[in-house]
Design a protein around this motif. Structure first.
Motif, PDB file in Angstrom:
ATOM      1  N   ALA A  76       0.899  -1.335   0.053  1.00 56.94           N
ATOM      2  CA  ALA A  76      -0.149  -0.102  -0.033  1.00 56.94           C
ATOM      3  C   ALA A  76       0.918   1.157  -0.092  1.00 56.94           C
ATOM      4  O   ALA A  76       0.694   2.075  -0.721  1.00 56.94           O
ATOM      5  CB  ALA A  76      -1.048  -0.080   1.137  1.00 56.94           C
ATOM      6  N   GLY A  77       1.739   1.308   0.922  1.00 56.73           N
ATOM      7  CA  GLY A  77       2.559   2.518   0.802  1.00 56.73           C
ATOM      8  C   GLY A  77       3.265   2.728  -0.492  1.00 56.73           C
ATOM      9  O   GLY A  77       3.591   4.006  -0.798  1.00 56.73           O
ATOM     10  N   GLN A  78       4.028   1.524  -1.149  1.00 58.50           N
ATOM     11  CA  GLN A  78       4.578   1.745  -2.291  1.00 58.50           C
ATOM     12  C   GLN A  78       3.518   2.089  -3.571  1.00 58.50           C
ATOM     13  O   GLN A  78       4.063   2.987  -4.481  1.00 58.50           O
ATOM     14  CB  GLN A  78       5.288   0.516  -2.582  1.00 58.50           C
ATOM     15  N   GLU A  79       2.331   1.787  -3.387  1.00 60.50           N
ATOM     16  CA  GLU A  79       1.431   2.225  -4.387  1.00 60.50           C
ATOM     17  C   GLU A  79       1.052   3.906  -4.251  1.00 60.50           C
ATOM     18  O   GLU A  79       1.104   4.435  -5.250  1.00 60.50           O
ATOM     19  CB  GLU A  79       0.119   1.158  -4.199  1.00 60.50           C
ATOM     20  N   ILE A  80       1.026   4.285  -3.237  1.00 61.39           N
ATOM     21  CA  ILE A  80       0.967   5.584  -2.884  1.00 61.39           C
ATOM     22  C   ILE A  80       2.111   6.225  -3.213  1.00 61.39           C
ATOM     23  O   ILE A  80       1.884   7.205  -4.173  1.00 61.39           O
ATOM     24  CB  ILE A  80       0.736   5.988  -1.369  1.00 61.39           C
ATOM     25  N   ASP A  82       4.246   5.403  -5.526  1.00 62.82           N
ATOM     26  CA  ASP A  82       4.218   5.381  -7.188  1.00 62.82           C
ATOM     27  C   ASP A  82       3.418   6.383  -7.647  1.00 62.82           C
ATOM     28  O   ASP A  82       3.939   6.929  -8.833  1.00 62.82           O
ATOM     29  CB  ASP A  82       3.874   3.870  -7.638  1.00 62.82           C
ATOM     30  N   GLY A  83       2.275   6.534  -7.177  1.00 62.39           N
ATOM     31  CA  GLY A  83       1.452   7.433  -7.574  1.00 62.39           C
ATOM     32  C   GLY A  83       1.781   9.137  -7.623  1.00 62.39           C
ATOM     33  O   GLY A  83       1.701   9.608  -8.521  1.00 62.39           O
ATOM     34  N   LEU A  84       2.446   9.229  -6.550  1.00 62.45           N
ATOM     35  CA  LEU A  84       3.252  10.509  -6.232  1.00 62.45           C
ATOM     36  C   LEU A  84       4.382  10.830  -7.265  1.00 62.45           C
ATOM     37  O   LEU A  84       4.522  11.831  -7.745  1.00 62.45           O
ATOM     38  CB  LEU A  84       3.785  10.756  -4.877  1.00 62.45           C
ATOM     39  N   LEU A  85       4.976   9.734  -7.657  1.00 65.67           N
ATOM     40  CA  LEU A  85       6.120  10.009  -8.525  1.00 65.67           C
ATOM     41  C   LEU A  85       5.900   9.586  -9.930  1.00 65.67           C
ATOM     42  O   LEU A  85       6.921   9.842 -10.934  1.00 65.67           O
ATOM     43  CB  LEU A  85       6.956   8.762  -8.309  1.00 65.67           C
ATOM     44  N   ASP A  86       4.305   9.627 -10.417  1.00 65.16           N
ATOM     45  CA  ASP A  86       4.039   9.555 -11.810  1.00 65.16           C
ATOM     46  C   ASP A  86       4.376  10.737 -12.499  1.00 65.16           C
ATOM     47  O   ASP A  86       4.351  12.019 -11.846  1.00 65.16           O
ATOM     48  CB  ASP A  86       2.594   9.438 -11.843  1.00 65.16           C
ATOM     49  N   GLY A  87       4.788  10.702 -13.884  1.00 61.00           N
ATOM     50  CA  GLY A  87       5.107  11.705 -14.553  1.00 61.00           C
ATOM     51  C   GLY A  87       4.174  12.870 -14.908  1.00 61.00           C
ATOM     52  O   GLY A  87       4.410  13.954 -15.079  1.00 61.00           O
ATOM     53  N   SER A  88       2.758  12.335 -14.560  1.00 63.20           N
ATOM     54  CA  SER A  88       1.823  13.584 -14.793  1.00 63.20           C
ATOM     55  C   SER A  88       0.469  12.902 -14.080  1.00 63.20           C
ATOM     56  O   SER A  88       0.509  11.774 -13.522  1.00 63.20           O
ATOM     57  CB  SER A  88       1.160  13.344 -16.554  1.00 63.20           C
ATOM     58  N   GLY A  89      -0.581  13.780 -14.158  1.00 57.13           N
ATOM     59  CA  GLY A  89      -1.793  13.314 -13.400  1.00 57.13           C
ATOM     60  C   GLY A  89      -1.940  14.220 -12.087  1.00 57.13           C
ATOM     61  O   GLY A  89      -1.127  14.821 -11.582  1.00 57.13           O
ATOM     62  N   PRO A  90      -3.150  14.103 -11.337  1.00 62.31           N
ATOM     63  CA  PRO A  90      -3.387  15.084 -10.316  1.00 62.31           C
ATOM     64  C   PRO A  90      -2.640  14.834  -8.975  1.00 62.31           C
ATOM     65  O   PRO A  90      -2.365  15.526  -8.250  1.00 62.31           O
ATOM     66  CB  PRO A  90      -4.699  15.018 -10.211  1.00 62.31           C
ATOM     67  N   GLY A  91      -2.207  13.566  -9.008  1.00 63.13           N
ATOM     68  CA  GLY A  91      -1.372  13.208  -8.001  1.00 63.13           C
ATOM     69  C   GLY A  91       0.116  13.180  -8.117  1.00 63.13           C
ATOM     70  O   GLY A  91       0.889  12.895  -7.386  1.00 63.13           O
ATOM     71  N   SER A  92       0.671  13.723  -9.131  1.00 63.83           N
ATOM     72  CA  SER A  92       1.985  13.812  -9.758  1.00 63.83           C
ATOM     73  C   SER A  92       2.959  14.950  -9.058  1.00 63.83           C
ATOM     74  O   SER A  92       2.447  16.233  -9.387  1.00 63.83           O
ATOM     75  CB  SER A  92       2.112  13.766 -11.237  1.00 63.83           C
ATOM     76  N   LEU A  93       3.827  14.738  -8.399  1.00 59.36           N
ATOM     77  CA  LEU A  93       4.243  15.634  -7.636  1.00 59.36           C
ATOM     78  C   LEU A  93       5.328  16.438  -9.052  1.00 59.36           C
ATOM     79  O   LEU A  93       5.514  17.820  -8.833  1.00 59.36           O
ATOM     80  CB  LEU A  93       5.491  15.309  -6.695  1.00 59.36           C
ATOM     81  N   LYS A  94       5.752  15.721  -9.833  1.00 59.95           N
ATOM     82  CA  LYS A  94       6.526  16.549 -11.128  1.00 59.95           C
ATOM     83  C   LYS A  94       5.414  17.377 -11.560  1.00 59.95           C
ATOM     84  O   LYS A  94       5.789  18.588 -12.164  1.00 59.95           O
ATOM     85  CB  LYS A  94       6.934  15.406 -11.995  1.00 59.95           C
ATOM     86  N   GLN A  95       4.201  17.077 -11.889  1.00 66.11           N
ATOM     87  CA  GLN A  95       3.387  18.047 -12.504  1.00 66.11           C
ATOM     88  C   GLN A  95       3.031  19.181 -11.756  1.00 66.11           C
ATOM     89  O   GLN A  95       2.896  20.121 -12.427  1.00 66.11           O
ATOM     90  CB  GLN A  95       2.038  17.216 -13.001  1.00 66.11           C
ATOM     91  N   ALA A  96       2.898  18.895 -10.467  1.00 64.08           N
ATOM     92  CA  ALA A  96       2.302  20.040  -9.500  1.00 64.08           C
ATOM     93  C   ALA A  96       3.469  20.979  -9.545  1.00 64.08           C
ATOM     94  O   ALA A  96       3.261  22.035  -9.489  1.00 64.08           O
ATOM     95  CB  ALA A  96       2.029  19.530  -8.151  1.00 64.08           C
TER      96      ALA A  96
END
Length: 150
Positions: A76-80, A82-96
């Motif tokens: 569960a922690g790694q899935e969260i 992974d979402g934060l590290l996505d290259g795009s999307g509303p949960g992406s740190l890179k995009q934000a």
């Protein structure tokens, strides 16, 4: 560039992400915190190359930021994370964070820098912070701006 202001502005940009439903909100700080309320993003170490252009017109900074996620269970922690590290999307740190670049022709981070870019992720692993284990990763952010005060 005023580094403390740049650090705070990066943390403010990271705060704009949308966490998945049922997940705690991301807490963010522009400095290394004494204690972490997971999930947590913070701006850690940085290096600066001065005088990239003549007359103190350009410095280049590289910030090492970390995101730490609680480990209620390994997956569960790694899935969260992974979402934060996505290259795009509303949960992406890179995009934000890169949204703080501003519109074409505008300065980044509300006028604190010329430009910024999240260049890479590294160190995806377990971290210990104040005696507690987290799963986390580092984001490297390159910021360029005026060397001399405005």
């Amino acid at each position: 560039m005023r580094m403390s202001a740049v650090r705070a502005a990066i943390a403010d940009a990271a705060r704009q992400i949308v966490m998945p439903a049922g997940t705690a909100a991301l807490t963010c700080s522009g400095y290394v915190p004494d204690a972490v309320a997971a999930p947590h993003f913070f701006v850690g170490e940085y290096s600066v190359e001065y005088d990239k252009a003549m007359g103190r017109t350009l410095d280049e900074a590289e910030f090492t930021c970390r995101v730490l996620v609680g480990r209620a269970d390994d997956r569960a922690g790694q899935e969260i994370l992974d979402g934060l590290l996505d290259g795009s999307g509303p949960g992406s740190l890179k995009q934000a964070i890169e949204a703080a670049r501003g519109a074409p022709g505008e300065y980044a981070l509300g006028g604190l820098a010329d430009d910024l870019r999240v260049t890479r992720i590294q160190g995806y692993r377990w971290y210990e912070h104040q005696g507690t284990q987290y799963v986390g990763a580092e984001l490297i952010i390159r910021v360029i701006g005026k060397g001399a005060p405005s």
